[in-house]
Design a protein around this motif. Structure first.
Motif, mmCIF file in Angstrom:
data_model
loop_
_atom_site.group_PDB
_atom_site.id
_atom_site.type_symbol
_atom_site.label_atom_id
_atom_site.label_comp_id
_atom_site.label_asym_id
_atom_site.label_seq_id
_atom_site.Cartn_x
_atom_site.Cartn_y
_atom_site.Cartn_z
ATOM 1 N N TRP A 56 -23.051 -35.085 -3.963
ATOM 2 C CA TRP A 56 -23.686 -34.166 -3.002
ATOM 3 C C TRP A 56 -22.869 -32.888 -2.858
ATOM 4 N N ARG A 57 -21.544 -33.039 -2.727
ATOM 5 C CA ARG A 57 -20.667 -31.888 -2.529
ATOM 6 C C ARG A 57 -20.703 -30.952 -3.737
ATOM 7 N N TRP A 58 -20.601 -31.484 -4.936
ATOM 8 C CA TRP A 58 -20.602 -30.658 -6.151
ATOM 9 C C TRP A 58 -21.986 -30.064 -6.389
ATOM 10 N N GLN A 59 -23.040 -30.798 -5.982
ATOM 11 C CA GLN A 59 -24.392 -30.270 -6.113
ATOM 12 C C GLN A 59 -24.585 -29.066 -5.200
ATOM 13 N N GLN A 60 -23.993 -29.140 -3.988
ATOM 14 C CA GLN A 60 -24.060 -28.014 -3.048
ATOM 15 C C GLN A 60 -23.372 -26.774 -3.629
ATOM 16 N N LEU A 61 -22.218 -26.985 -4.242
ATOM 17 C CA LEU A 61 -21.485 -25.872 -4.861
ATOM 18 C C LEU A 61 -22.271 -25.300 -6.040
ATOM 19 N N LYS A 62 -22.926 -26.185 -6.781
ATOM 20 C CA LYS A 62 -23.696 -25.756 -7.957
ATOM 21 C C LYS A 62 -24.851 -24.842 -7.567
ATOM 22 N N GLN A 63 -25.403 -25.059 -6.374
ATOM 23 C CA GLN A 63 -26.546 -24.274 -5.918
ATOM 24 C C GLN A 63 -26.147 -22.916 -5.353
ATOM 25 N N GLN A 64 -24.828 -22.723 -5.140
ATOM 26 C CA GLN A 64 -24.338 -21.444 -4.647
ATOM 27 C C GLN A 64 -23.931 -20.561 -5.825
ATOM 28 N N PRO A 65 -24.357 -19.305 -5.848
ATOM 29 C CA PRO A 65 -24.046 -18.423 -6.971
ATOM 30 C C PRO A 65 -22.545 -18.336 -7.242
ATOM 31 N N GLY A 66 -22.177 -18.625 -8.478
ATOM 32 C CA GLY A 66 -20.783 -18.508 -8.891
ATOM 33 C C GLY A 66 -19.856 -19.572 -8.368
ATOM 34 N N GLN A 67 -20.389 -20.637 -7.742
ATOM 35 C CA GLN A 67 -19.534 -21.652 -7.132
ATOM 36 C C GLN A 67 -19.493 -22.974 -7.907
ATOM 37 N N ALA A 68 -20.304 -23.097 -8.959
ATOM 38 C CA ALA A 68 -20.431 -24.372 -9.664
ATOM 39 C C ALA A 68 -19.099 -24.890 -10.192
ATOM 40 N N HIS A 69 -18.243 -23.990 -10.669
ATOM 41 C CA HIS A 69 -16.958 -24.409 -11.228
ATOM 42 C C HIS A 69 -15.784 -23.855 -10.424
ATOM 43 N N THR A 70 -16.016 -23.610 -9.154
ATOM 44 C CA THR A 70 -14.946 -23.111 -8.291
ATOM 45 C C THR A 70 -13.969 -24.230 -7.958
ATOM 46 N N VAL A 71 -12.685 -23.932 -8.071
ATOM 47 C CA VAL A 71 -11.620 -24.868 -7.700
ATOM 48 C C VAL A 71 -10.949 -24.330 -6.442
ATOM 49 N N PHE A 72 -10.655 -25.224 -5.514
ATOM 50 C CA PHE A 72 -10.065 -24.827 -4.243
ATOM 51 C C PHE A 72 -8.622 -25.328 -4.146
ATOM 52 N N GLU A 73 -7.892 -24.774 -3.180
ATOM 53 C CA GLU A 73 -6.531 -25.245 -2.932
ATOM 54 C C GLU A 73 -6.160 -25.006 -1.475
ATOM 55 N N TRP A 74 -5.255 -25.829 -0.964
ATOM 56 C CA TRP A 74 -4.766 -25.703 0.401
ATOM 57 C C TRP A 74 -3.336 -25.182 0.397
ATOM 58 N N ALA A 75 -2.909 -24.668 1.543
ATOM 59 C CA ALA A 75 -1.514 -24.285 1.735
ATOM 60 C C ALA A 75 -0.649 -25.548 1.749
ATOM 61 N N TRP A 76 0.613 -25.418 1.369
ATOM 62 C CA TRP A 76 1.494 -26.581 1.266
ATOM 63 C C TRP A 76 1.670 -27.266 2.615
ATOM 64 N N GLN A 77 1.589 -26.490 3.715
ATOM 65 C CA GLN A 77 1.747 -27.095 5.043
ATOM 66 C C GLN A 77 0.648 -28.118 5.318
ATOM 67 N N ARG A 78 -0.572 -27.806 4.874
ATOM 68 C CA ARG A 78 -1.689 -28.724 5.090
ATOM 69 C C ARG A 78 -1.520 -29.986 4.256
ATOM 70 N N HIS A 79 -1.021 -29.822 3.038
ATOM 71 C CA HIS A 79 -0.739 -30.985 2.202
ATOM 72 C C HIS A 79 0.363 -31.849 2.822
ATOM 73 N N LEU A 80 1.385 -31.185 3.366
ATOM 74 C CA LEU A 80 2.490 -31.926 3.986
ATOM 75 C C LEU A 80 1.986 -32.770 5.152
ATOM 76 N N LEU A 81 1.096 -32.194 5.957
ATOM 77 C CA LEU A 81 0.516 -32.932 7.079
ATOM 78 C C LEU A 81 -0.305 -34.114 6.571
ATOM 79 N N LEU A 82 -1.126 -33.882 5.537
ATOM 80 C CA LEU A 82 -1.960 -34.941 4.981
ATOM 81 C C LEU A 82 -1.107 -36.063 4.400
ATOM 82 N N ILE A 83 -0.049 -35.691 3.685
ATOM 83 C CA ILE A 83 0.839 -36.687 3.085
ATOM 84 C C ILE A 83 1.530 -37.509 4.171
ATOM 85 N N SER A 84 1.964 -36.851 5.234
ATOM 86 C CA SER A 84 2.649 -37.546 6.326
ATOM 87 C C SER A 84 1.724 -38.547 7.004
#
Length: 209
Positions: free
Chosen positions: A79-107
């Motif tokens: 569903w999530r990738w299908q939503q991105l596919k329907q948005q212009p130029g978003q089908a192969h978009t890769v995202f990333e978070w700031a390291w602080q958010r990853h640190l919180l998630l890892i903790s």
């Protein structure tokens, strides 16, 4: 007696045939995810449903429930990738978070893994209770990160797969050890492939500003 023996052999062959198909589909899922193909999710769904059957039939109920979660995430990922596919130029978009958010998630994930490990160590006969609990907790999170198309998901999988290799090798599960060695290699390749795409996105974005 002969009929019973024949039935047991037939059931064993069927179970291991299902396991083999599920494994092939799991590898297909990882390879398709590396290529950012939305078809990775149907492969994941079929694989997890087959593994759920195998785990349930083998009385590994916790693993069966874990694979049901993976099946749910496969539906969400589609569903999530299908939503991105329907948005212009978003089908192969890769995202990333700031390291602080990853640190919180890892903790938070590590704390969840410790809680699960405590339960496994004190109320079950689980081997590698804390280590196995951590790989389980981080696998749940990493699967969600794949669905979110986050670049760093591959780094999570590199660590998870490497730890899993150690656990399976110690338990003399050599087929699974080999499988997770392959997963680790694919995760490393996946990270560099997605990072290259992500860096290209940033370059194109900066040129449009």
């Amino acid at each position: 007696m002969n009929e019973l023996l024949s039935k047991l052999i037939a059931d064993w062959q069927l179970l291991h045939s299902i396991e083999l198909v599920a494994t092939v589909l799991a590898i297909a899922y990882v390879l398709l995810a590396l290529k950012q193909s939305i078809w990775c999710w149907p492969a994941a769904l079929l694989s997890t449903l087959l593994f759920t059957h195998v785990m349930w039939d083998s009385a590994l109920l916790s693993d069966a429930l874990l694979h049901l979660y993976y099946a749910g995430m496969a539906l969400y990922g589609w569903w999530r990738w299908q939503q991105l596919k329907q948005q212009p130029g978003q089908a192969h978009t890769v995202f990333e978070w700031a390291w602080q958010r990853h640190l919180l998630l890892i903790s938070l994930t590590a704390m969840g893994g410790l809680a699960l490990g405590y339960l496994m160590a004190n109320y079950t006969r689980a081997d590698f209770a804390y280590l196995d609990a951590q790989t389980t907790a981080f696998s749940l999170v990493a699967t969600w990160l794949v669905a979110k198309k986050l670049l760093s998901n591959w780094l999570y999988w590199v660590v998870i797969d490497a730890v899993s290799i150690f656990i399976y090798a110690q338990k003399h599960l050599y087929f699974l050890t080999g499988l997770f060695m392959l997963y680790t290699i694919i995760a490393v390749v996946g990270y560099f492939a997605w990072r290259s795409h992500y860096q290209l996105q940033l370059t194109l974005h900066s040129k449009t500003l």
